[in-house]
Design a protein around this motif. Structure first.
Motif, mmCIF file in Angstrom:
data_model
loop_
_atom_site.group_PDB
_atom_site.id
_atom_site.type_symbol
_atom_site.label_atom_id
_atom_site.label_comp_id
_atom_site.label_asym_id
_atom_site.label_seq_id
_atom_site.Cartn_x
_atom_site.Cartn_y
_atom_site.Cartn_z
ATOM 1 N N ALA A 68 5.246 0.366 18.453
ATOM 2 C CA ALA A 68 3.919 -0.218 18.249
ATOM 3 C C ALA A 68 3.767 -0.717 16.815
ATOM 4 O O ALA A 68 3.229 -1.804 16.564
ATOM 5 N N ALA A 69 4.275 0.077 15.849
ATOM 6 C CA ALA A 69 4.193 -0.299 14.439
ATOM 7 C C ALA A 69 5.144 0.605 13.665
ATOM 8 O O ALA A 69 5.540 1.674 14.140
ATOM 9 N N ARG A 70 5.513 0.162 12.495
ATOM 10 C CA ARG A 70 6.330 0.993 11.600
ATOM 11 C C ARG A 70 5.519 1.303 10.346
ATOM 12 O O ARG A 70 4.572 0.601 10.002
ATOM 13 N N ILE A 71 5.922 2.378 9.659
ATOM 14 C CA ILE A 71 5.273 2.758 8.409
ATOM 15 C C ILE A 71 5.923 1.978 7.265
ATOM 16 O O ILE A 71 7.127 2.090 7.043
ATOM 17 N N GLU A 72 5.122 1.197 6.568
ATOM 18 C CA GLU A 72 5.629 0.442 5.421
ATOM 19 C C GLU A 72 5.533 1.258 4.142
ATOM 20 O O GLU A 72 6.469 1.294 3.343
ATOM 21 N N HIS A 73 4.389 1.868 3.902
ATOM 22 C CA HIS A 73 4.167 2.634 2.682
ATOM 23 C C HIS A 73 3.293 3.841 2.992
ATOM 24 O O HIS A 73 2.445 3.787 3.888
ATOM 25 N N VAL A 74 3.499 4.898 2.228
ATOM 26 C CA VAL A 74 2.565 6.029 2.190
ATOM 27 C C VAL A 74 2.254 6.290 0.725
ATOM 28 O O VAL A 74 3.147 6.575 -0.070
ATOM 29 N N THR A 75 0.978 6.153 0.360
ATOM 30 C CA THR A 75 0.557 6.368 -1.016
ATOM 31 C C THR A 75 -0.534 7.432 -1.058
ATOM 32 O O THR A 75 -1.189 7.703 -0.044
#
Length: 819
Positions: free
Chosen positions: A195-202
């Protein structure tokens, strides 16, 4: 049993094939890794670090190289969208899947995630990364510039490295080999986009007056089409599910955790290094961020000398004791967490609490900053621009903005990173080239465009993080000479080394924070033997000169030696004496600048480590062994330390006590007068107090009261248990008619495989260095003994079961004149 339809990723690391595009050379290559290491393993090039081999392998960087492998795709796997997840490609490259171009790269510091769905096929697939010569690519880009952009030819014999977003030291530096490595350094994985991927976690944290912390965790998702994505945010045992509607492109989701009684992260020596694990989970992916809860401020209040430069962590000002970090190896394939942990542990063991990740290398991998978080090492993080001028064209600045966004979002949650700095010495570089001196306005405006691009991108990616424009810099939008102006900002003070001034010149400046200063020495004899034959053991030999990258460096080491010492009797003695004088130079600076606290609030010497075996400013040898200076560093960086500091007129010698702890201490100081035969007689004993986070002058003696041909020795013990000792020489060591020390060694093996080595002296033994013929670590070294004294130290071999042979050197034994 896993069905192929359930496979969502294929790890493509492992053995690939690398071939020059002219088909002259081919070899197996381990990915992640670099081409030079693959060619060396295949026997196609000699060891780049040995002899003068550097000059014989320049052709590698001048060629284009294709790195290839195959992988299998089952029919049912072709459903859905697939992309390549590429952590780092160095640097200008074209990526092909089954002959289809899916990506062009031109930034070693960016992650790339190209869609490859249409290029995949059932059965065997071929992935090729064609890396173009950085020599050719740099020249082509220089030719496309609207005006010439100079680089530091003194550092980089390979030209035009400033055109490319790759480590600038790859093109050579005044401590680095010039071979322009290339390769695939990060992970490379084929992934299915669900469905979607994680690009960033801040993360961003807000601290309340009652001690509670609000922790905001923001996840950025990428999707190809709209959909619903279940997301879990977790902190410790707390786990929350949120269902989010994602759009095509990027979607952000933020969750706030309230922590009522947080455990704070502190720098080493000031408290615990509490670490929290933040997790963001989707059905196919989990990203973990190890964070610390802490507040950081940069104090730049104006005062009479100019303005302060001090870091405050959790409400407490911290004196920063540390060094500059460069890449752990010139060949990326050789960098690994075990070796890097050893280097970082050596920094902590020498009482450091900060490292500056210098701007001519890499943004280090996540595990590097995890180690710094764990060890309590604060990080001054440069952006990767150093000592050159750079383009300011739209395409270059867009590339830089994307680099900064990725790297800051990747790293900013690490509690160890306390400051982001725009570059290393770019303001000074404006004065280094004819073209920029003749048209300063053009090049200054160009620089400001680059610097402002970095600043804006950094502040957008990490609101609230500390930004400093350049190192050195006297202040924001201050483009003055921060090499010699010591009233504000951070300073690089190189007059002792580059201008050949005496060690006591360090006491003519009063920096607010000195982020670079250094003095060279030769690498230790065991390391010498890894790249040089016996016939090469002469500082003027071609091999030794090829392992000295700073123009005039060997002459400066020798010239300084003649200023302070008698001529050493042989090459090992020359190496030993170079390391002693290096330690004395840096000790002179640090002890004086620490005595100025709180006027000065940081000393970061150049440099901690080496990238290869070379004469340099490092305190650790290539491979991690401690030079003489590193043992001295441990003493003069001790949180409570005593130093003998001559007055400007030389008439008095003051004993300064510095206390970097939060508690007041009392210090008992004993002094002795020691004759050249090693006899000691009591001189004066005092006891005094030093408040928390302060420097105090304990007492002074008149130099005229010290008899000729005597040394002033001292030892101290603080109420918190810290101890130390040292000696002061009025004048130079070469003026002393030293006598033989009568030093002997008694060796006793210990049950754990280590050895207890007891050194005993019948005379005066100054700067005793114990050496073993195998790698290992000493519990202490570079110490003094007076007549009748003995000292036991522990030697722990790097490999258990090894039996070393020991020998020693001291100041008398290394001199030409022997009895």
């Amino acid at each position: 049993m896993t069905h192929t339809s359930d496979i969502t990723s294929i790890d493509l690391s492992g053995l690939w094939t690398v071939t020059s595009t002219d088909a002259e050379k081919t070899a197996l290559m381990r990915v992640p890794g670099d081409v030079h290491s693959a060619l060396l393993a295949a026997g196609l090039i000699p060891d780049p670090y040995a002899g003068r081999n550097e000059r014989d392998i320049q052709w590698v960087a001048e060629k284009n190289w294709a790195i290839e492998r195959t992988f299998e795709i089952a029919p049912e796997m072709l459903e859905g969208d697939w992309y390549l997840d590429i952590g780092s490609v160095d640097t200008v490259a074209s990526v092909y899947v089954n002959g289809v171009l899916v990506l062009d790269t031109d930034n070693c510091f960016r992650r790339y995630r190209p869609d490859v769905t249409d290029a995949l096929k059932v059965g065997e697939n071929t992935l090729k990364v064609l890396i173009h010569s950085s020599v050719t690519a740099g020249a082509l880009r220089q030719a496309e510039q609207p005006f010439f952009i100079p680089w530091s030819t003194g550092n980089s014999p390979i030209p035009n490295g400033n055109m490319l977003r790759k480590p600038q030291c790859h093109f050579g530096w005044d401590w680095n080999i010039a071979i322009a490595p290339l390769g695939i350094y990060g992970e490379i994985v084929l992934r299915k986009l669900e469905a979607a991927r994680i690009e960033h976690v801040t993360t961003r944290q807000f601290h309340h007056a009652d001690g509670a912390v609000d922790l905001y965790v923001t996840a950025t998702f990428h999707a190809e089409q709209p959909g619903i994505l279940p997301v879990h945010f977790a902190l410790g045992e707390e786990r929350v599910r949120l269902d989010i509607g994602v759009n095509a492109g990027e979607t952000q989701l933020t969750h706030m955790f309230r922590i009522e009684k947080p455990a704070l992260w502190w720098p080493k020596g000031h408290g615990e290094q509490a670490i929290y694990a933040v997790r963001v989970e989707t059905p196919t992916e989990t990203v973990v961020r190890r964070i610390g809860l802490r507040q950081v401020e940069l104090l730049i209040d104006k005062d009479e000398p100019g303005s302060r430069f001090a870091l405050k962590v959790n409400g407490r000002e911290i004196f920063c004791r540390g060094a500059n970090w460069i890449p752990a190896d010139a060949l990326p394939s050789r960098i690994n967490p075990v070796a890097v942990r050893d280097l970082l542990q050596s920094a902590v063991d020498a009482n450091m609490n900060m490292l500056r990740v210098w701007g001519g290398g890499f943004y280090e991998p996540d595990w590097f900053y995890d180690l710094c978080d764990e060890l309590g090492l604060m990080v001054w993080q440069d952006f990767m621009f150093a000592c050159n001028l750079y383009p300011s064209t739209v395409d270059f600045l867009d590339n830089v903005a994307a680099e900064v966004e990725y790297q800051v979002k990747r790293l900013a949650s690490h509690p160890s990173i306390v400051l982001w700095c725009g570059d290393n010495e770019l303001v000074g570089a404006l004065t280094w080239f004819d073209v920029s001196r003749e048209n300063r306005d053009r090049y200054l405006v160009s620089y400001d465009r680059l610097n402002r691009t970095i600043e804006v991108a950094m502040k957008k990616a990490a609101p609230g993080a500390i930004w400093w424009p350049s190192s050195p810099a006297s202040g924001y939008l201050d483009f003055g000479d921060a090499w010699h102006a010591d009233g504000s900002g951070d300073m690089h003070y190189w007059s002792v080394w580059h201008e050949n001034k005496s060690f006591d010149n360090y006491r003519t400046v009063r920096p607010r924070f000195c982020s670079e200063f250094g003095f060279q020495s030769y690498t230790s004899m065991p390391v010498m033997k890894t790249f040089a034959d016996a016939r090469d053991m002469n500082i003027a030999s071609p091999v030794m000169e090829s392992h000295q990258k700073n123009a005039g460096g060997n002459e400066r080491i020798a010239g300084t030696m003649f200023r302070y010492f008698r001529f050493p009797k042989d090459f090992p003695s020359f190496v030993y004496l170079s390391q002693i004088q290096q330690g004395l130079a840096i000790r002179t600076a640090v002890e004086y600048w620490r005595s100025l606290k709180p006027h000065c609030m940081g000393t970061l010497y150049w440099q901690l480590n080496d990238t290869w075996p070379v004469a340099s400013w490092s305190s650790l040898d290539y491979g991690g062994s401690w030079k003489a200076m590193h043992y001295m560093v441990r003493r003069f960086f001790q949180p409570v330390a005593v130093a003998a500091i001559p007055s400007k007129d030389g008439e008095t010698i003051g004993f300064s006590v510095v206390n970097d702890t939060a508690e007041a201490v009392t210090v008992k100081l004993d002094t002795w007068l020691v004759s050249l035969s090693g006899e000691r007689r009591p001189h004066r004993s005092v006891e005094g107090a030093c408040g928390p986070d302060k420097a105090e002058m304990l007492f002074s003696v008149f130099a005229a009261d010290l008899p000729e041909d005597t040394l002033l020795f001292w030892s101290f013990e603080a109420s918190n248990g810290m101890t130390g000792e040292g000696h002061h020489v009025s004048g130079t060591y070469k003026a002393l008619d030293l006598e033989a020390s009568g030093l002997t060694l008694d060796v006793a093996p210990l049950e754990d495989g280590a050895f207890a080595v007891t050194a005993s002296a019948t005379g005066l033994a100054l700067h005793v260095m114990l050496e073993a013929d195998i790698p290992g670590r000493w519990s202490d070294n570079a110490f003094d003994l007076t007549a009748g004294e003995r000292k036991t130290v522990i030697f722990t071999p790097a490999e258990r079961g090894a039996t070393p042979h020991f020998h020693w050197l001291d100041l008398h034994s290394c001199q030409t004149s022997q009895e």
